[in-house]
Design a protein around this motif. Sequence first.
Motif, PDB file in Angstrom:
ATOM      1  N   ASN A 136      -6.304 -43.674  32.099  1.00 26.85           N
ATOM      2  CA  ASN A 136      -6.194 -42.460  32.886  1.00 26.85           C
ATOM      3  C   ASN A 136      -4.861 -42.399  33.607  1.00 26.85           C
ATOM      4  O   ASN A 136      -4.676 -42.934  34.676  1.00 26.85           O
ATOM      5  CB  ASN A 136      -7.333 -42.465  33.923  1.00 26.85           C
ATOM      6  CG  ASN A 136      -7.284 -41.162  34.686  1.00 26.85           C
ATOM      7  OD1 ASN A 136      -6.271 -40.482  34.678  1.00 26.85           O
ATOM      8  ND2 ASN A 136      -8.389 -40.853  35.310  1.00 26.85           N
ATOM      9  N   GLN A 179      -3.595 -39.490  34.159  1.00 25.36           N
ATOM     10  CA  GLN A 179      -3.506 -38.056  34.458  1.00 25.36           C
ATOM     11  C   GLN A 179      -3.123 -37.847  35.913  1.00 25.36           C
ATOM     12  O   GLN A 179      -2.533 -36.897  36.284  1.00 25.36           O
ATOM     13  CB  GLN A 179      -4.879 -37.420  34.181  1.00 25.36           C
ATOM     14  CG  GLN A 179      -4.879 -35.899  34.273  1.00 25.36           C
ATOM     15  CD  GLN A 179      -3.847 -35.309  33.324  1.00 25.36           C
ATOM     16  OE1 GLN A 179      -3.663 -35.819  32.226  1.00 25.36           O
ATOM     17  NE2 GLN A 179      -3.127 -34.304  33.761  1.00 25.36           N
ATOM     18  N   GLY A 180      -3.490 -38.828  36.760  1.00 27.09           N
ATOM     19  CA  GLY A 180      -3.119 -38.593  38.160  1.00 27.09           C
ATOM     20  C   GLY A 180      -4.330 -38.812  39.028  1.00 27.09           C
ATOM     21  O   GLY A 180      -4.335 -39.666  39.888  1.00 27.09           O
ATOM     22  N   ALA A 181      -5.384 -38.066  38.731  1.00 28.45           N
ATOM     23  CA  ALA A 181      -6.525 -38.238  39.634  1.00 28.45           C
ATOM     24  C   ALA A 181      -7.247 -39.517  39.215  1.00 28.45           C
ATOM     25  O   ALA A 181      -7.595 -39.666  38.060  1.00 28.45           O
ATOM     26  CB  ALA A 181      -7.468 -37.046  39.475  1.00 28.45           C
ATOM     27  N   ASP A 218     -13.386 -40.596  39.078  1.00 28.62           N
ATOM     28  CA  ASP A 218     -14.209 -40.608  40.291  1.00 28.62           C
ATOM     29  C   ASP A 218     -15.193 -41.768  40.219  1.00 28.62           C
ATOM     30  O   ASP A 218     -15.679 -42.152  39.161  1.00 28.62           O
ATOM     31  CB  ASP A 218     -14.947 -39.275  40.438  1.00 28.62           C
ATOM     32  CG  ASP A 218     -15.872 -39.062  39.250  1.00 28.62           C
ATOM     33  OD1 ASP A 218     -15.750 -39.858  38.294  1.00 28.62           O
ATOM     34  OD2 ASP A 218     -16.687 -38.146  39.261  1.00 28.62           O
ATOM     35  N   ILE A 249     -17.992 -42.001  41.874  1.00 25.40           N
ATOM     36  CA  ILE A 249     -19.335 -41.679  42.375  1.00 25.40           C
ATOM     37  C   ILE A 249     -20.416 -42.350  41.535  1.00 25.40           C
ATOM     38  O   ILE A 249     -21.291 -43.011  42.077  1.00 25.40           O
ATOM     39  CB  ILE A 249     -19.531 -40.148  42.408  1.00 25.40           C
ATOM     40  CG1 ILE A 249     -18.659 -39.560  43.520  1.00 25.40           C
ATOM     41  CG2 ILE A 249     -20.984 -39.796  42.640  1.00 25.40           C
ATOM     42  CD1 ILE A 249     -18.831 -38.088  43.735  1.00 25.40           C
ATOM     43  N   ILE A 257     -28.600 -39.205  40.726  1.00 26.37           N
ATOM     44  CA  ILE A 257     -27.231 -38.717  40.954  1.00 26.37           C
ATOM     45  C   ILE A 257     -26.266 -39.460  40.037  1.00 26.37           C
ATOM     46  O   ILE A 257     -25.372 -38.875  39.422  1.00 26.37           O
ATOM     47  CB  ILE A 257     -26.862 -38.910  42.439  1.00 26.37           C
ATOM     48  CG1 ILE A 257     -27.682 -37.953  43.306  1.00 26.37           C
ATOM     49  CG2 ILE A 257     -25.382 -38.693  42.669  1.00 26.37           C
ATOM     50  CD1 ILE A 257     -27.573 -38.197  44.774  1.00 26.37           C
ATOM     51  N   ALA A 309     -26.404 -37.964  36.699  1.00 25.34           N
ATOM     52  CA  ALA A 309     -25.776 -36.633  36.569  1.00 25.34           C
ATOM     53  C   ALA A 309     -24.272 -36.770  36.467  1.00 25.34           C
ATOM     54  O   ALA A 309     -23.623 -36.030  35.735  1.00 25.34           O
ATOM     55  CB  ALA A 309     -26.133 -35.787  37.780  1.00 25.34           C
ATOM     56  N   ASN A 310     -23.703 -37.754  37.186  1.00 24.05           N
ATOM     57  CA  ASN A 310     -22.238 -37.859  37.182  1.00 24.05           C
ATOM     58  C   ASN A 310     -21.735 -38.836  36.136  1.00 24.05           C
ATOM     59  O   ASN A 310     -20.578 -39.169  36.140  1.00 24.05           O
ATOM     60  CB  ASN A 310     -21.766 -38.356  38.560  1.00 24.05           C
ATOM     61  CG  ASN A 310     -22.051 -37.300  39.609  1.00 24.05           C
ATOM     62  OD1 ASN A 310     -21.885 -36.127  39.353  1.00 24.05           O
ATOM     63  ND2 ASN A 310     -22.554 -37.746  40.730  1.00 24.05           N
ATOM     64  N   SER A 311     -22.614 -39.303  35.263  1.00 26.43           N
ATOM     65  CA  SER A 311     -22.154 -40.368  34.354  1.00 26.43           C
ATOM     66  C   SER A 311     -21.183 -39.783  33.337  1.00 26.43           C
ATOM     67  O   SER A 311     -21.280 -38.620  32.962  1.00 26.43           O
ATOM     68  CB  SER A 311     -23.363 -40.936  33.611  1.00 26.43           C
ATOM     69  OG  SER A 311     -23.840 -39.912  32.759  1.00 26.43           O
ATOM     70  N   ARG A 312     -20.267 -40.630  32.903  1.00 26.69           N
ATOM     71  CA  ARG A 312     -19.270 -40.184  31.912  1.00 26.69           C
ATOM     72  C   ARG A 312     -19.786 -40.520  30.528  1.00 26.69           C
ATOM     73  O   ARG A 312     -20.686 -41.337  30.359  1.00 26.69           O
ATOM     74  CB  ARG A 312     -17.935 -40.906  32.162  1.00 26.69           C
ATOM     75  CG  ARG A 312     -17.266 -40.483  33.454  1.00 26.69           C
ATOM     76  CD  ARG A 312     -15.977 -41.243  33.658  1.00 26.69           C
ATOM     77  NE  ARG A 312     -16.242 -42.654  33.850  1.00 26.69           N
ATOM     78  CZ  ARG A 312     -16.510 -43.181  35.032  1.00 26.69           C
ATOM     79  NH1 ARG A 312     -16.573 -42.397  36.087  1.00 26.69           N
ATOM     80  NH2 ARG A 312     -16.733 -44.457  35.171  1.00 26.69           N
TER      81      ARG A 312
END
Lengths: 112, 456
Positions: free
Chosen positions: A25, A27-29, A32, A34, A67, A70-73
Amino acid sequence: MHGTGTGSSDPRRPDKEHRYKSSPNTQGAPDDLIPDYMNILGMIFSMCGLMMRLKWCAWVSLYCSFISFANSRANDDTKQILSSFMLSISAVVMSYLQNPQPMSPPWSPVFV
Amino acid sequence: GTQIWASSFYKEDLEDNEFAEFEDFEDEERDYQQVQAQNGRKTEKVQEVNEEQDGEEDDAIVEDDESEFDHFQDEEEFEGFDGERVGSSVRMDERGAPEITITKVPLHFRTDWDSFYLEILMVAGLVVYALNFFAGKSKNRKVANAWFTSHRSLLEENFSLIGDDGTKDNENPGLSKDSESVYTLWCSGRTCCEGMLVELKLLKRQDLVSVMAQFIRPSSDQVHIKVDMNKEDMDSFVFCLATKRSALRLSKDMADLSIYCPERRSVEKYGLPSNFSLLCEIVEVAASLLDSRIVTIINKYADIIEYIHFSDQFSGPKQSEDFNVTKLPDTKKVLIFAFNIPVKGKAIHEAVIQMRPLLQFVFYCMDKVKRFKLSKEAKNKAEKNRLRVEEAFLKTTHFVRAEAAAARREEKKRQEKERILLEDDPDKQKKWEDREMKRQMKKKAPKMKQLKVKAL
């Protein structure tokens, strides 16, 4: 304003294609965190839900695993999410099997 | 029988406290005993009647239709049944009545549902979360697909490969889903660039927590377009035009921006909207890059454009200060564009159509950067900057690299010693030890200048 630039009619170069290697990554960010935090939190809550038979801990761990799901990649391994679900569901079930008293909210001092 | 019933009813009214629940329990028990007692008397009466009937009608056996199982009550019915032995096992308390010990059984699950209000609340919360998950997931998919379908024709005109799922023969090209809210698309096969990565970073509509956080700190869907330029198609400069908020964040986060252009400049003199700020290594670059067409587009789409970042020294966010970094991170020549998707208050399709000219703007910038050449002194200045950064990096990591080199030498020597020790024939070992001794001696010997005196 066709994006072809001066002169060259067709900018496509089929011979100069590069396959996509999912570069780390840059990309910059920062990716996450979470899902990872929620996973760990879920584990901790279900542990203390099981050990100290606190029902609200078990319920909170169930929420945490929802949660984190839901946020899993896509490249996350599903085993981790599945195990956190199993742990929190077992925490809830176990705390109700031991004594089916209705749950006392966390702010009540009675240790049920 | 009625007084007992009335008095118990009367008592119930008197003790109306929180043990009312248990009170009922005891009443039921007392009623149960009364009923038993009445049954007992009734069955005796029936038995007497049976005996009389048997006596009168020996020849016709009348089936007692009242309850065929009455004969069980009769003790003589069973041979070898010793009434006294069974009775004695029940312990008698002082009043002679059998002492009943109630084992402590926790209240059963289904006593009364309404005391489980917290559980019902929790389950309701989970159901709401699940509903929101599916709704958010489908909304995100719709937004991503809308963006892809509306921009597909433009992409096909400019790229020969669109969408790459990383497998060898790339069965399903097109948007690849990284997470419920991040979709990526890799396009390649165009002049002046190795490839273009489009990353649709949508809001986390599928996660209720993020939806609520969205109310506190509003953010918007974003499209990050990263173009990897060919080495020979981009000159060496670092340039970034961003809204004030993201300029601050970028100049802190990005390694190349924080090194090459730390201070932020105003953009009024280029005719750009005031909410932008400029980070530029060489001012001349900004002047020549921001030509009239680019300025008009930026002015027109000021609220959609988040930042534009052209850099030949791009190496991603600043690495955390871990000390074992021994070499500079590899740099790439990239053009990065970040746009906000104005979905608020608009239909998805309409918002996405509005962004089509921005993709043409990206292609226009690619061709412009390809044609853009630095002037001589700007070029020297840029090269000087890069060398200075190189040296600064070498100096800071000199200590670390020296340590690493020493550690490597140590390791080699230890392995060599180990290899020698494993050797079986002793003379080779002896020879190696002599050499080692000699080397130690030489190192310890005082440094003397050897003067060669010429023989006269």
